[in-house]
Design a protein around this motif. Sequence first.
Motif, PDB file in Angstrom:
ATOM      1  N   UNK A  45       0.913  -1.129   0.023  1.00  0.00           N
ATOM      2  CA  UNK A  45       0.056  -0.021   0.126  1.00  0.00           C
ATOM      3  C   UNK A  45       0.756   1.330   0.098  1.00  0.00           C
ATOM      4  N   UNK A  46       1.895   1.317   0.996  1.00  0.00           N
ATOM      5  CA  UNK A  46       2.758   2.303   0.629  1.00  0.00           C
ATOM      6  C   UNK A  46       3.419   2.604  -0.876  1.00  0.00           C
ATOM      7  N   UNK A  47       4.002   1.427  -1.050  1.00  0.00           N
ATOM      8  CA  UNK A  47       4.352   1.490  -2.681  1.00  0.00           C
ATOM      9  C   UNK A  47       3.429   2.050  -3.601  1.00  0.00           C
ATOM     10  N   UNK A  51       3.898   5.883  -5.615  1.00  0.00           N
ATOM     11  CA  UNK A  51       3.827   5.674  -7.077  1.00  0.00           C
ATOM     12  C   UNK A  51       2.746   6.698  -7.578  1.00  0.00           C
ATOM     13  N   UNK A  52       1.620   6.794  -6.963  1.00  0.00           N
ATOM     14  CA  UNK A  52       0.525   7.846  -7.397  1.00  0.00           C
ATOM     15  C   UNK A  52       1.172   9.212  -7.060  1.00  0.00           C
ATOM     16  N   UNK A  53       1.648   9.292  -5.906  1.00  0.00           N
ATOM     17  CA  UNK A  53       2.136  10.887  -5.664  1.00  0.00           C
ATOM     18  C   UNK A  53       3.338  11.189  -6.476  1.00  0.00           C
ATOM     19  N   UNK A  58      -0.524   9.041 -13.455  1.00  0.00           N
ATOM     20  CA  UNK A  58      -1.133  10.081 -14.193  1.00  0.00           C
ATOM     21  C   UNK A  58      -1.662   9.613 -15.520  1.00  0.00           C
ATOM     22  N   UNK A  59      -0.965   8.674 -16.285  1.00  0.00           N
ATOM     23  CA  UNK A  59      -1.602   8.377 -17.433  1.00  0.00           C
ATOM     24  C   UNK A  59      -2.873   7.586 -17.530  1.00  0.00           C
ATOM     25  N   UNK A  60      -3.376   7.220 -16.153  1.00  0.00           N
ATOM     26  CA  UNK A  60      -4.523   6.380 -16.182  1.00  0.00           C
ATOM     27  C   UNK A  60      -5.539   7.580 -16.118  1.00  0.00           C
ATOM     28  N   UNK A  61      -5.422   8.745 -15.781  1.00  0.00           N
ATOM     29  CA  UNK A  61      -6.620   9.795 -15.651  1.00  0.00           C
ATOM     30  C   UNK A  61      -7.026  10.476 -16.749  1.00  0.00           C
TER      31      UNK A  61
END
Length: 61
Positions: A45-47, A51-53, A58-61
């Motif tokens: 979960x931390x990883x 990664x999101x931060x 970003x390419x998924x948005x």
Amino acid sequence: MSRSPTARRSEGANCFRFGLDDQGHAYIGSTTDTALYVSDSVEALRALISAVKSGAADHLL
């Protein structure tokens, strides 16, 4: 997280819940449907959050 019954959901609003289950696994789930969640190790979960931060999703948005 407590939310007023009159609060409006909008894009960018916090719609995720994080926590630990009874077995110590981390989970991330929807605040709109408590039956929907994904669980894994705290490290995983931390990883994911790191990664999101960092913009890796970003390419998924």
